[in-house]
Design a protein around this motif. Sequence first.
Motif, short mmCIF file in Angstrom:
data_model
loop_
_atom_site.label_atom_id
_atom_site.label_comp_id
_atom_site.label_asym_id
_atom_site.label_seq_id
_atom_site.Cartn_x
_atom_site.Cartn_y
_atom_site.Cartn_z
N SER A 271 -16.57 7.99 5.77
CA SER A 271 -17.85 8.59 6.16
C SER A 271 -19.00 7.58 6.03
O SER A 271 -18.94 6.48 6.57
CB SER A 271 -18.09 9.85 5.32
N ALA A 272 -20.07 7.94 5.29
CA ALA A 272 -21.19 7.01 5.13
C ALA A 272 -20.78 5.77 4.35
O ALA A 272 -21.41 4.72 4.48
CB ALA A 272 -22.35 7.72 4.44
N GLY A 273 -19.72 5.88 3.53
CA GLY A 273 -19.19 4.69 2.88
C GLY A 273 -18.57 3.74 3.88
O GLY A 273 -18.57 2.52 3.68
N GLY A 274 -18.05 4.29 4.99
CA GLY A 274 -17.56 3.44 6.07
C GLY A 274 -18.69 2.71 6.76
O GLY A 274 -18.58 1.55 7.13
N GLY A 275 -19.82 3.42 6.93
CA GLY A 275 -21.00 2.75 7.47
C GLY A 275 -21.49 1.66 6.53
O GLY A 275 -21.84 0.56 6.97
N LEU A 276 -21.52 1.97 5.24
CA LEU A 276 -21.95 1.00 4.24
C LEU A 276 -21.04 -0.23 4.25
O LEU A 276 -21.51 -1.37 4.15
CB LEU A 276 -21.93 1.66 2.86
N SER A 277 -19.74 -0.01 4.41
CA SER A 277 -18.77 -1.11 4.43
C SER A 277 -18.95 -1.97 5.67
O SER A 277 -18.85 -3.20 5.60
CB SER A 277 -17.35 -0.54 4.36
N GLN A 278 -19.22 -1.35 6.81
CA GLN A 278 -19.49 -2.14 8.01
C GLN A 278 -20.74 -3.00 7.81
O GLN A 278 -20.80 -4.14 8.27
CB GLN A 278 -19.67 -1.22 9.21
N TYR A 279 -21.73 -2.45 7.11
CA TYR A 279 -22.96 -3.20 6.85
C TYR A 279 -22.69 -4.44 6.00
O TYR A 279 -23.13 -5.54 6.35
CB TYR A 279 -23.97 -2.28 6.15
N ILE A 280 -21.93 -4.29 4.90
CA ILE A 280 -21.72 -5.44 4.01
C ILE A 280 -20.84 -6.50 4.68
O ILE A 280 -21.04 -7.70 4.46
CB ILE A 280 -21.15 -5.02 2.64
N LEU A 281 -19.88 -6.07 5.51
CA LEU A 281 -19.05 -7.05 6.21
C LEU A 281 -19.84 -7.74 7.32
O LEU A 281 -19.72 -8.95 7.53
CB LEU A 281 -17.81 -6.36 6.79
N SER A 282 -20.64 -6.98 8.03
CA SER A 282 -21.46 -7.57 9.09
C SER A 282 -22.48 -8.55 8.54
O SER A 282 -22.79 -9.57 9.16
CB SER A 282 -22.17 -6.45 9.87
N GLN A 283 -22.99 -8.27 7.33
CA GLN A 283 -23.97 -9.14 6.69
C GLN A 283 -23.32 -10.33 5.98
O GLN A 283 -24.01 -11.20 5.46
CB GLN A 283 -24.80 -8.34 5.67
N LYS B 28 -15.75 -10.79 1.95
CA LYS B 28 -14.64 -10.78 2.91
C LYS B 28 -13.54 -9.87 2.38
O LYS B 28 -13.41 -9.69 1.16
CB LYS B 28 -14.10 -12.20 3.12
N VAL B 29 -12.75 -9.30 3.28
CA VAL B 29 -11.64 -8.43 2.89
C VAL B 29 -10.39 -8.84 3.64
O VAL B 29 -10.43 -9.52 4.67
CB VAL B 29 -11.97 -6.94 3.16
N HIS B 30 -9.24 -8.40 3.11
CA HIS B 30 -7.95 -8.69 3.75
C HIS B 30 -7.77 -7.85 5.02
O HIS B 30 -7.23 -8.32 6.02
CB HIS B 30 -6.82 -8.40 2.77
N ALA B 31 -8.21 -6.61 4.97
CA ALA B 31 -8.14 -5.69 6.11
C ALA B 31 -9.12 -4.56 5.84
O ALA B 31 -9.58 -4.37 4.72
CB ALA B 31 -6.72 -5.16 6.31
N PHE B 32 -9.43 -3.80 6.88
CA PHE B 32 -10.48 -2.78 6.78
C PHE B 32 -10.06 -1.53 7.53
O PHE B 32 -9.67 -1.61 8.70
CB PHE B 32 -11.78 -3.35 7.35
N CYS B 33 -10.13 -0.39 6.85
CA CYS B 33 -9.87 0.91 7.47
C CYS B 33 -11.14 1.74 7.46
O CYS B 33 -11.65 2.07 6.39
CB CYS B 33 -8.75 1.66 6.74
N MET B 34 -11.64 2.07 8.64
CA MET B 34 -12.75 3.00 8.79
C MET B 34 -12.16 4.40 8.85
O MET B 34 -11.58 4.80 9.84
CB MET B 34 -13.53 2.70 10.07
N CYS B 35 -12.29 5.14 7.76
CA CYS B 35 -11.65 6.44 7.62
C CYS B 35 -12.67 7.55 7.86
O CYS B 35 -13.51 7.82 7.00
CB CYS B 35 -11.05 6.53 6.22
N ALA B 36 -12.62 8.18 9.05
CA ALA B 36 -13.63 9.17 9.43
C ALA B 36 -15.02 8.63 9.11
O ALA B 36 -15.85 9.30 8.50
CB ALA B 36 -13.38 10.50 8.71
N ALA B 37 -15.26 7.39 9.55
CA ALA B 37 -16.43 6.63 9.10
C ALA B 37 -17.60 6.75 10.07
O ALA B 37 -17.42 6.84 11.29
CB ALA B 37 -16.05 5.16 8.95
N VAL B 38 -18.79 6.72 9.50
CA VAL B 38 -20.01 6.63 10.31
C VAL B 38 -19.97 5.33 11.09
O VAL B 38 -19.76 4.26 10.51
CB VAL B 38 -21.26 6.68 9.40
N PRO B 39 -20.12 5.36 12.41
CA PRO B 39 -20.03 4.13 13.20
C PRO B 39 -21.24 3.23 13.00
O PRO B 39 -22.36 3.71 12.83
CB PRO B 39 -19.95 4.64 14.65
#
Length: 347
Positions: free
Chosen positions: A142-154, A158-169
């Motif tokens: 959800s919003a944690g998915g949005g937050l995760s996209q923000y930190i990776l985009s910024q 770095k992470v090994h892999a990323f799962c957006m689980c019912a995540a805010v786009p």
Amino acid sequence: MPFAPFALQWRTPFPNPPNPTPVPAGVSRTYIPTPSGPLELLSAIPSNPSPIPPIFFAHGGFGCAEIWLQWMQFFCSKGIACYAMSYRGHGKSWYPSFLRMCFTTRGMMAGDLVAGIKFVEGLERERRKRSEDVKVILVAHSAGGGLSQYILSQGLLKVHAFCMCAAVPGFGSVAVYKFWSWMIPFHFPYRLFHPRHVLATTSQVKSAFFSPQIPLSSVRIFEKLLAPYESLLWPSQMLPSFVNPTALLSNIVGWNRSASSTKPNADKLLVLAAEYDVLCTPKVLLDAAERYMKAFSDMVRRNAILEEGGESEGVRFRVVPGVGHHLMNDVEWERGAEEIFEWLQTL
């Protein structure tokens, strides 16, 4: 209306952080020290570990580390180390005051998430007796998915892999709030602008978060995990587009297989939707997945990612049947876990 605004919680929990509650066997609770205050961390470490890197679970709005317990036990039984944290104002972490929490920014929440992941990277280096970095598989809801996209985009980590689980786009989240659009103009002022104005009753929680078949008794148990109040800035700062898809994909490591590898290039980004999700609907998440697929194709064309076999789109999109937005807490929670486990085996 029978539900008065004053039935909602306005005061900071006491004690702060709240007293710990029991967790299942095989799960432990510790705390991540930060300059602002301690953050709850749940860990499930397998006795017979697999080679799959550790999973780090990031919750969404009003969530906490404990929403992941069933999935943590599932993946730990498969030999995968699992960690889940609670950001400030959630779970058993420290709580800002009501007003301070309302004006907590996306950047502050991102700081908590980054601190949690870096703390776990240190734990895993020590546990595995390795000097080099250990990167996590980030599963964010959800919003944690949005937050995760923000930190990776910024480029904050770095992470090994990323799962957006019912995540805010990350391409703008206005569509996520359509389900609540008719309620907000009335409920927000009626409940005196409390952040839980659309999640104030059990029926509201069920309709937004779960599939129709879940019993209200299960929703009432789940409600006890929800934060009493929430940041208003965190979700509002994700209404416009805030992600650079190329930058995000660049901060997922290990796209390129070695020449000796027998596996095809992996889809290191999984976009997971839920059939009955009324917030981050399958249509919304398909659009997000397609945007990331396009960015991946552009990177391959520019040789920013080497795709020797041409067998991967870089992004996997799946819809989990029979579950709602909180697919990890719904009646058929195993379905989402099994979809992720299948994906993990390809990495």
